[in-house]
Scaffold this motif. Structure first.
Motif, PDB file in Angstrom:
ATOM      1  N   SER A  88      14.551  17.807 -13.947  1.00 50.79           N
ATOM      2  CA  SER A  88      15.236  18.145 -15.208  1.00 50.79           C
ATOM      3  C   SER A  88      16.758  18.194 -15.076  1.00 50.79           C
ATOM      4  CB  SER A  88      14.749  19.507 -15.718  1.00 50.79           C
ATOM      5  OG  SER A  88      14.998  20.517 -14.749  1.00 50.79           O
ATOM      6  N   ASN A  89      17.301  17.882 -13.877  1.00 54.69           N
ATOM      7  CA  ASN A  89      18.755  17.926 -13.728  1.00 54.69           C
ATOM      8  C   ASN A  89      19.253  16.746 -12.896  1.00 54.69           C
ATOM      9  OD1 ASN A  89      18.639  18.671 -10.837  1.00 54.69           O
ATOM     10  ND2 ASN A  89      17.913  20.655 -11.577  1.00 54.69           N
ATOM     11  N   TYR A  90      20.577  16.624 -12.817  1.00 56.57           N
ATOM     12  CA  TYR A  90      21.208  15.474 -12.156  1.00 56.57           C
ATOM     13  C   TYR A  90      20.741  15.311 -10.712  1.00 56.57           C
ATOM     14  CZ  TYR A  90      24.738  12.676  -9.799  1.00 56.57           C
ATOM     15  OH  TYR A  90      25.361  11.732  -9.024  1.00 56.57           O
ATOM     16  N   LYS A  91      20.729  16.401  -9.927  1.00 52.54           N
ATOM     17  CA  LYS A  91      20.370  16.306  -8.512  1.00 52.54           C
ATOM     18  C   LYS A  91      18.945  15.785  -8.319  1.00 52.54           C
ATOM     19  CE  LYS A  91      23.521  19.692  -6.470  1.00 52.54           C
ATOM     20  NZ  LYS A  91      23.631  20.953  -5.681  1.00 52.54           N
ATOM     21  N   GLN A  92      18.037  16.271  -9.157  1.00 53.78           N
ATOM     22  CA  GLN A  92      16.645  15.837  -9.041  1.00 53.78           C
ATOM     23  C   GLN A  92      16.490  14.369  -9.418  1.00 53.78           C
ATOM     24  OE1 GLN A  92      15.129  18.914 -11.639  1.00 53.78           O
ATOM     25  NE2 GLN A  92      14.279  20.075  -9.928  1.00 53.78           N
ATOM     26  N   TYR A  93      17.173  13.949 -10.481  1.00 47.93           N
ATOM     27  CA  TYR A  93      17.107  12.539 -10.878  1.00 47.93           C
ATOM     28  C   TYR A  93      17.777  11.654  -9.829  1.00 47.93           C
ATOM     29  CZ  TYR A  93      15.586  14.073 -15.499  1.00 47.93           C
ATOM     30  OH  TYR A  93      14.884  14.636 -16.537  1.00 47.93           O
ATOM     31  N   HIS A  94      18.840  12.171  -9.229  1.00 46.52           N
ATOM     32  CA  HIS A  94      19.542  11.389  -8.206  1.00 46.52           C
ATOM     33  C   HIS A  94      18.645  11.174  -6.988  1.00 46.52           C
ATOM     34  CE1 HIS A  94      22.904   9.665  -6.065  1.00 46.52           C
ATOM     35  NE2 HIS A  94      22.708  10.507  -5.058  1.00 46.52           N
ATOM     36  N   ARG A  95      17.874  12.181  -6.613  1.00 44.12           N
ATOM     37  CA  ARG A  95      16.934  12.025  -5.483  1.00 44.12           C
ATOM     38  C   ARG A  95      15.907  10.939  -5.793  1.00 44.12           C
ATOM     39  NH1 ARG A  95      16.419  17.872  -5.677  1.00 44.12           N
ATOM     40  NH2 ARG A  95      18.002  18.822  -4.331  1.00 44.12           N
ATOM     41  N   LEU A  96      15.422  10.922  -7.019  1.00 41.45           N
ATOM     42  CA  LEU A  96      14.469   9.891  -7.426  1.00 41.45           C
ATOM     43  C   LEU A  96      15.112   8.504  -7.358  1.00 41.45           C
ATOM     44  CD1 LEU A  96      12.768  11.650 -10.477  1.00 41.45           C
ATOM     45  CD2 LEU A  96      11.748  11.217  -8.237  1.00 41.45           C
ATOM     46  N   HIS A  97      16.370   8.431  -7.805  1.00 44.71           N
ATOM     47  CA  HIS A  97      17.132   7.175  -7.762  1.00 44.71           C
ATOM     48  C   HIS A  97      17.252   6.684  -6.320  1.00 44.71           C
ATOM     49  CE1 HIS A  97      21.167   4.991  -8.799  1.00 44.71           C
ATOM     50  NE2 HIS A  97      20.237   4.164  -8.406  1.00 44.71           N
ATOM     51  N   VAL A  98      17.608   7.591  -5.410  1.00 40.01           N
ATOM     52  CA  VAL A  98      17.766   7.236  -3.996  1.00 40.01           C
ATOM     53  C   VAL A  98      16.436   6.788  -3.401  1.00 40.01           C
ATOM     54  CG1 VAL A  98      18.293   8.149  -1.694  1.00 40.01           C
ATOM     55  CG2 VAL A  98      19.780   8.716  -3.630  1.00 40.01           C
ATOM     56  N   SER A  99      15.340   7.452  -3.785  1.00 39.68           N
ATOM     57  CA  SER A  99      14.020   7.079  -3.247  1.00 39.68           C
ATOM     58  C   SER A  99      13.650   5.652  -3.646  1.00 39.68           C
ATOM     59  CB  SER A  99      12.950   8.063  -3.723  1.00 39.68           C
ATOM     60  OG  SER A  99      12.706   7.939  -5.113  1.00 39.68           O
ATOM     61  N   LEU A 100      14.013   5.243  -4.865  1.00 36.67           N
ATOM     62  CA  LEU A 100      13.739   3.868  -5.299  1.00 36.67           C
ATOM     63  C   LEU A 100      14.610   2.867  -4.553  1.00 36.67           C
ATOM     64  CD1 LEU A 100      13.286   4.123  -9.170  1.00 36.67           C
ATOM     65  CD2 LEU A 100      11.541   3.624  -7.469  1.00 36.67           C
ATOM     66  N   LYS A 101      15.873   3.225  -4.332  1.00 36.19           N
ATOM     67  CA  LYS A 101      16.757   2.335  -3.577  1.00 36.19           C
ATOM     68  C   LYS A 101      16.236   2.133  -2.157  1.00 36.19           C
ATOM     69  CE  LYS A 101      21.258   2.512  -4.154  1.00 36.19           C
ATOM     70  NZ  LYS A 101      22.671   2.978  -4.251  1.00 36.19           N
ATOM     71  N   LEU A 102      15.744   3.212  -1.554  1.00 39.13           N
ATOM     72  CA  LEU A 102      15.191   3.108  -0.204  1.00 39.13           C
ATOM     73  C   LEU A 102      13.918   2.265  -0.190  1.00 39.13           C
ATOM     74  CD1 LEU A 102      15.721   6.767   1.093  1.00 39.13           C
ATOM     75  CD2 LEU A 102      16.974   4.714   1.788  1.00 39.13           C
ATOM     76  N   LEU A 103      13.107   2.397  -1.246  1.00 39.50           N
ATOM     77  CA  LEU A 103      11.881   1.611  -1.336  1.00 39.50           C
ATOM     78  C   LEU A 103      12.207   0.124  -1.460  1.00 39.50           C
ATOM     79  CD1 LEU A 103       8.794   1.953  -1.451  1.00 39.50           C
ATOM     80  CD2 LEU A 103       8.967   1.965  -3.943  1.00 39.50           C
ATOM     81  N   ILE A 104      13.218  -0.206  -2.256  1.00 41.99           N
ATOM     82  CA  ILE A 104      13.656  -1.603  -2.398  1.00 41.99           C
ATOM     83  C   ILE A 104      14.226  -2.110  -1.076  1.00 41.99           C
ATOM     84  CG2 ILE A 104      15.322  -3.122  -3.544  1.00 41.99           C
ATOM     85  CD1 ILE A 104      15.031  -1.299  -6.043  1.00 41.99           C
ATOM     86  N   LEU A 105      15.037  -1.274  -0.410  1.00 51.93           N
ATOM     87  CA  LEU A 105      15.620  -1.652   0.883  1.00 51.93           C
ATOM     88  C   LEU A 105      14.526  -1.902   1.920  1.00 51.93           C
ATOM     89  CD1 LEU A 105      18.170  -2.017   2.617  1.00 51.93           C
ATOM     90  CD2 LEU A 105      18.088   0.442   3.089  1.00 51.93           C
ATOM     91  N   TYR A 161       0.847  -1.201   0.000  1.00 50.90           N
ATOM     92  CA  TYR A 161       0.000   0.000   0.000  1.00 50.90           C
ATOM     93  C   TYR A 161       0.883   1.252   0.000  1.00 50.90           C
ATOM     94  CZ  TYR A 161      -4.294  -2.643   0.966  1.00 50.90           C
ATOM     95  OH  TYR A 161      -5.374  -3.491   0.881  1.00 50.90           O
ATOM     96  N   LEU A 162       1.932   1.215   0.799  1.00 52.07           N
ATOM     97  CA  LEU A 162       2.878   2.330   0.836  1.00 52.07           C
ATOM     98  C   LEU A 162       3.534   2.531  -0.520  1.00 52.07           C
ATOM     99  CD1 LEU A 162       4.512   4.472   2.448  1.00 52.07           C
ATOM    100  CD2 LEU A 162       6.156   2.650   2.972  1.00 52.07           C
ATOM    101  N   CYS A 163       3.864   1.427  -1.196  1.00 51.52           N
ATOM    102  CA  CYS A 163       4.489   1.510  -2.517  1.00 51.52           C
ATOM    103  C   CYS A 163       3.611   2.280  -3.506  1.00 51.52           C
ATOM    104  CB  CYS A 163       4.766   0.109  -3.070  1.00 51.52           C
ATOM    105  SG  CYS A 163       6.164  -0.717  -2.304  1.00 51.52           S
ATOM    106  N   ILE A 164       2.298   2.055  -3.443  1.00 50.31           N
ATOM    107  CA  ILE A 164       1.384   2.753  -4.347  1.00 50.31           C
ATOM    108  C   ILE A 164       1.506   4.260  -4.159  1.00 50.31           C
ATOM    109  CG2 ILE A 164      -1.045   3.153  -4.925  1.00 50.31           C
ATOM    110  CD1 ILE A 164      -1.584   0.234  -4.104  1.00 50.31           C
ATOM    111  N   VAL A 165       1.504   4.709  -2.897  1.00 47.45           N
ATOM    112  CA  VAL A 165       1.615   6.143  -2.595  1.00 47.45           C
ATOM    113  C   VAL A 165       2.964   6.688  -3.063  1.00 47.45           C
ATOM    114  CG1 VAL A 165       1.643   7.871  -0.754  1.00 47.45           C
ATOM    115  CG2 VAL A 165       0.063   5.929  -0.620  1.00 47.45           C
ATOM    116  N   VAL A 166       4.036   5.985  -2.700  1.00 47.63           N
ATOM    117  CA  VAL A 166       5.390   6.439  -3.041  1.00 47.63           C
ATOM    118  C   VAL A 166       5.581   6.511  -4.551  1.00 47.63           C
ATOM    119  CG1 VAL A 166       7.845   5.855  -2.923  1.00 47.63           C
ATOM    120  CG2 VAL A 166       6.408   5.620  -0.891  1.00 47.63           C
TER     121      VAL A 166
END
Length: 306
Positions: free
Chosen positions: A267-284, A250-255
Motif C-alpha cells: 500500500s506504499n511506495y517502499k512496498q511497490y518498489h520492492r515488487l518493481h525490483v523483484s520483477l527487474k531481477l526476474l527479467i535479468l 517453473y521458478l517464474c510460476i512460483v515467483v
C-alpha cells in the motif's frame, strides 16, 4: 594525497549524470540479451563464433543501443518535473547535465543510429528511424494516457529484438512465445512503476491507471496479467527446444504467485518498489537463463568454434 582538480570533478559528475540519464546499466543488459538471444534462439543453427563476430549484427545491436539511449534521454527531458517528486536523488544527479546538452546528445545518438545500419540495409535504417520517432511520440504524448501508455511502453521495450529477428529471418514459434512472455512481464513492471509514481503523476496530470481508476483497479489489472503470463510459460515449458531453461519458467510460476500475494498486501511506495525490483531481477535472471537452452555452447570450446 593528490587532490582532483575541480574541473575534473565536474566532468566526472557530468559523465555519471549522463550515464544515469541514458541508464547505461539497462543498455548493457539489453546488449547482452540481444547477443544471447541471437546465439541461443535466433541463429542456433550457426556457430556461436560466427554470430558473435557478425559485423552486421554488431551494427544492428549498436544502433539499437544508441536509439534506446536516445529514448531514455527524451523521456528524461519530458519527465523532469515529475522525477523531482518521484525520484528526487536521481533527478538531482541528472541535472548535472543541462537540458540543452541532453537534447544535443539525443539528436547525435539518433543520427548515428540511423546512419550506422545503412550498410546492413535501408530497411534496417528505416526501422530504427521509425523506432526513434515512436520513442519520441511516446514520451511527448502517449505516456500520459492510461492503458495505451503502458501498452506502448512495453512494446517499445521489446521492439529492438524484432530488429534482430528480421535480420535472421526466423519464424520459430518459441521466439514469439518468449516475446509474449517478456512483453507481459514488462507491462506488469510498467504498471507497478505507475503505482510507485502516483504522487508525481497526479501533480503532472499523467493519467495512469493507478491515478485515474485507483490502486485497487490497478492491482486487479496486474493480477489478470500475471495469470495471463501462464499461457506463454506453459507453451515454453512444453517446448522441448527450451532445454534446461524450462526450470527458469517453473521458478517464474512460483515467483509470480508470491508477487501477486505481496501485491495485495502492499500500500506504499517502499512496498511497490520492492515488487518493481523483484520483477527487474526476474527479467535479468531470464536473460542469463537463455544460456540454459544449449549449455553445451558455454561448456565446450568446440561448440563455440565449430
Amino acid at each position: 594525497m593528490k587532490i582532483i582538480p575541480r574541473k575534473y570533478k565536474i566532468l566526472l559528475a557530468k559523465i555519471f549524470s549522463l550515464f544515469s540519464v541514458v541508464r547505461g546499466y539497462n543498455i548493457f543488459i539489453i546488449v547482452l540479451a540481444q547477443y544471447l538471444g541471437s546465439v541461443f534462439l535466433l541463429a542456433d543453427h550457426k556457430r556461436a563464433w560466427d554470430v558473435i563476430f557478425d559485423w552486421r549484427l554488431f551494427l544492428i545491436i549498436v544502433a539499437s543501443s544508441l536509439a534506446i539511449a536516445g529514448g531514455y534521454i527524451i523521456n528524461n527531458f519530458y519527465d523532469a518535473e515529475k522525477d523531482r517528486i518521484n525520484r528526487p536523488f536521481k533527478s538531482k544527479l541528472d541535472r548535472y547535465v543541462s537540458q540543452g546538452t541532453k537534447l544535443r546528445v539525443y539528436f547525435t545518438l539518433n543520427f548515428i543510429s540511423v546512419v550506422l545500419v545503412l550498410p546492413v540495409s535501408w530497411h534496417a535504417s528505416a526501422f530504427y528511424a521509425g523506432y526513434i520517432f515512436l520513442l519520441w511520440f511516446y514520451s511527448h504524448k502517449i505516456k500520459k494516457y492510461p492503458v495505451i501508455g503502458n501498452l506502448t511502453a512495453s512494446l517499445l521495450a521489446i521492439l529492438p529484438f524484432f530488429g534482430i529477428l528480421m535480420y535472421f529471418n526466423s519464424s520459430d514459434s518459441e521466439i514469439y512465445y518468449h516475446a509474449f512472455f517478456l512483453y507481459l512481464l514488462i507491462l506488469i513492471r510498467e504498471l507497478i512503476k505507475d503505482m510507485e509514481n502516483v504522487p508525481g503523476d497526479f501533480l503532472n496530470n499523467y493519467q495512469t491507471i493507478a491515478v485515474r481508476f485507483g490502486e485497487n483497479t490497478a492491482k486487479k489489472v496486474i493480477t489478470f496479467l500475471v495469470f495471463l503470463t501462464l499461457i506463454p510459460i506453459y507453451l515454453l515449458i512444453k517446448d522441448e527446444g527450451m532445454g534446461y531453461m524450462a526450470y527458469y519458467f517453473y521458478l517464474c510460476i512460483v515467483v509470480l504467485f508470491v508477487f501477486v500475494y505481496r501485491l495485495w498486501k502492499s500500500s506504499n511506495y517502499k512496498q511497490y518498489h520492492r515488487l518493481h525490483v523483484s520483477l527487474k531481477l526476474l527479467i535479468l535472471l531470464g536473460v542469463f537463463s537463455i544460456v540454459l537452452i544449449k549449455p553445451s555452447v558455454i561448456a565446450s570450446g568446440r561448440a563455440i568454434l565449430g
